[in-house]
Structure formats: C-alpha cells, structure tokens
Design an enzyme around this catalytic site. Structure first.
Site, PDB file in Angstrom:
ATOM      1  N   CYS A  35       0.765  -1.131  -0.061  1.00  0.00           N
ATOM      2  CA  CYS A  35       0.012   0.014  -0.166  1.00  0.00           C
ATOM      3  C   CYS A  35       0.849   1.096   0.053  1.00  0.00           C
ATOM      4  CB  CYS A  35      -0.840   0.015   1.177  1.00  0.00           C
ATOM      5  SG  CYS A  35      -2.090  -1.395   1.386  1.00  0.00           S
ATOM      6  N   ARG A  78      -5.402   6.323  -1.165  1.00  0.00           N
ATOM      7  CA  ARG A  78      -4.371   5.314  -1.057  1.00  0.00           C
ATOM      8  C   ARG A  78      -4.499   4.303  -2.277  1.00  0.00           C
ATOM      9  NH1 ARG A  78      -5.897   1.704   3.069  1.00  0.00           N
ATOM     10  NH2 ARG A  78      -3.983   0.754   2.793  1.00  0.00           N
ATOM     11  N   ASN A  99       0.233  -1.543   5.617  1.00  0.00           N
ATOM     12  CA  ASN A  99       0.762  -2.652   6.421  1.00  0.00           C
ATOM     13  C   ASN A  99       2.307  -2.154   6.836  1.00  0.00           C
ATOM     14  OD1 ASN A  99       1.235  -5.340   6.900  1.00  0.00           O
ATOM     15  ND2 ASN A  99       2.008  -6.035   5.041  1.00  0.00           N
TER      16      ASN A  99
END
Length: 328
Positions: free
Chosen positions: A2, A18, A82
């Site tokens: 991400c 995002r 993450n």
C-alpha cells in the site's frame, strides 16, 4: 503493501487516499457509519456510539466497521497501511490509558476527532492492543496515516519501542521500515531531479543526455515499500498545487498509478499482489472516489446525500467489473 497520499489544491480542497495492494479481496465495500450507530466497546463492554459520522472502504465483521481507510464529517481522514516486522501491539489492556484495538483504530479516529491536532493529543494517552475481533480475524500489522482539511498529516506507529507520532511533512506513506527511517533515506536521492543534466566532458569525450528523463536516473523503480516511498515522495515534491479540483483528482490518481502493482509484478506466497483499489477522498466535499483493478471508472459516493443521524451502517456495492464508454 500500500501507498498513501495527500494533495492540496489552489482552490483550497484537500485530497487524501491510497492504493490498497493485496493478494486477496477482503469483502470490502464503501460504507457510511452514522452518528446513532450503536456498538459494544470491546474492552469495557459498554454500549457506545460515534461522535461523528464516518465513511470509507471497510469490511463489516460481527457488526463492527473495520475500516481500511476513510474520513469523517469533520474532514479528518485515516488509512491503515501494512507495517510488517515492525508493528507491535500490547497484549494487555492499560487501565490508565485509552485502549484501542488495531482493527478498531481507524474507527476510533473517525468517530471521535475533528482535527489532526486532536488525534495527536489523544495519542499521548493511547494504548493499541492486540485484540483480534474474533478467532478467524487476526490483527493486521499496521501503521496509520492521519490528515485533515488543512492538509496537516501525521503518522502513528506502535513498535517494541512504544507508540510514536511523527509529523509528516511529505504527506505520503508506504510500509516498513519506520517513518523516520524513510525520511532519513531520502537524503541518498538528492541528485534526482526532473530537469535534464547538462552536457559535460570526460577528458576529450563529450557526454550528452540520451533522451528525456535522464535527471531521474537512479530513481528506484521497484515495488518494495522503500522504493515506492522514494518514488511517491519524489512525485509529490515536484508538482505545484493543482489549479482546481478536477485537475487535482486526475493528478492524484496518476501519481498513485505510478506506484500501483499490476498482475505479475509482485508474487507473495504464490499469489499476485495487486492494487485491488485506489481511493481518493475529497475532504471538504465529503466525497469518496474509488477505482478498482478491473474497473478504472471512478465511482463517487457522497456522505452529504445520506442520513447521518441514522442507526444502521449503510453499505454500497463494490463495483469491480470493467465498464467502457463507446463513442460511436
């Protein structure tokens, strides 16, 4: 994996969004959580409801909105990215602090705060707890990016060294290592520039740029969190604030496409990591825009068109089928 991004326009709009890079779908859809939604606090067992309505991409598990990213009616936005091998959450609750689970962190932010400064202040008395929602849903290893309508941004990370809040002068975020490491690492790329290098001579040999883009020689092109951080930070740093909202939305999505993952580029445990969706939130207009891997048509959902005083979560269909507009 991400990538997160913020962008301001000259006509005073703030965009936040995002790329969600995953090897699987997580039953996601855009939802609205209204002010009168009732839920049971997982730590004190009391019935509660949010102070502010919120909207974003989420999965609903046991009637709880597990947001991946979203914003609230005050224009505060948050995304979880993450943070592998770095994220560490407490195993026991702290009676002297506000206890929040990792999966409930974004909902906590969106439900309670009207500015980044308020979130930053509240984080001084925060404990993030490893408290899975159920036995089938382990806690994700995350860190978080928070922004608001001013464009101010922070990063919140919990490691074995404790909880840290970083001011985010770039308005970007990817994955591990820690945010302060990423900022320090950018110093190795001082020579990267959008302009062409000048001709030079090595002894009697004249050297000339062989085509355009030679100033970006050395800009990482991989898909690791480190490479994507450098690439998105470079792109963000080289543009002026867009003139208006329409230009900004196009620019925002182009920048995230530059760090998006196509099929075959990254394979993890036998599966393709791909950018399953890209979000773009217009915080002043309370609009959530998303495209998916299979459908690049922007889908726009407005919080202002819904009843924010309702009691039930409203879920919108996640559209992931190719749509094309024929002109003849």
């Amino acid at each position: 994996m991400c990538t997160g991004l913020t962008l301001k326009t000259k006509d005073e709009y703030t965009l936040f969004g995002r790329n969600m890079d995953l090897a699987y779908q997580f039953n996601q859809s855009v939802i609205i959580t209204p002010r009168n939604f009732k839920y049971i606090d997982e730590f004190d067992g009391k019935e509660k409801q949010p102070k502010y309505a919120s909207m974003g991409m989420a999965s609903i598990i046991d009637n709880f909105p597990c947001y991946a990213d979203g914003f609230n009616e005050k224009g505060v936005a948050c995304a979880g990215l993450n943070f592998p091998q770095m994220a560490y959450f407490e195993s026991d609750i702290d009676d002297d602090k506000v206890n929040v689970s990792a999966h409930g962190f974004i909902f906590w932010v969106l439900s309670n705060f009207a500015s980044v400064d308020e979130v930053k202040k509240a984080a001084e008395n925060l404990a993030i707890i490893n408290h899975p929602l159920n036995e089938n849903t382990p806690e994700a290893t995350l860190h978080w990016m928070v922004t608001d309508t001013t464009g101010k941004s922070i990063v919140i990370e919990n490691t074995k060294d404790g909880l840290k809040v970083f001011d985010n002068p770039l308005g970007v975020l990817t994955n591990s290592p820690s945010f302060d490491w990423h900022l320090m690492n950018l110093n190795d790329y001082l020579s990267i520039k959008p302009t062409q290098p000048e001709n030079t001579n090595w002894l009697e040999c004249e050297l000339k740029p062989m085509g355009v883009g030679m100033g970006t020689k050395g800009l990482p092109g991989g898909y690791s969190g480190v490479d994507r951080f450098i690439r998105i930070a470079y792109l963000k740093s080289q543009i002026d604030d867009p003139e208006n909202l329409n230009i900004a939305i196009s620019q925002f999505n182009r920048m995230l496409q530059a760090v998006a993952m196509p099929v075959g580029a990254v394979i993890s445990e036998g599966s393709d990591d791909i950018t399953i969706y890209t979000s773009c939130m217009i915080l002043q207009k309370h609009e959530y825009i998303y495209t998916t891997y299979n459908n690049l048509t922007p889908h726009v959902i407005s919080m202002d068109n819904e009843d924010l005083d309702g009691c039930e979560i409203k879920k919108f269909e996640y559209i992931d089928e190719l749509k094309m507009e024929y002109q003849n």
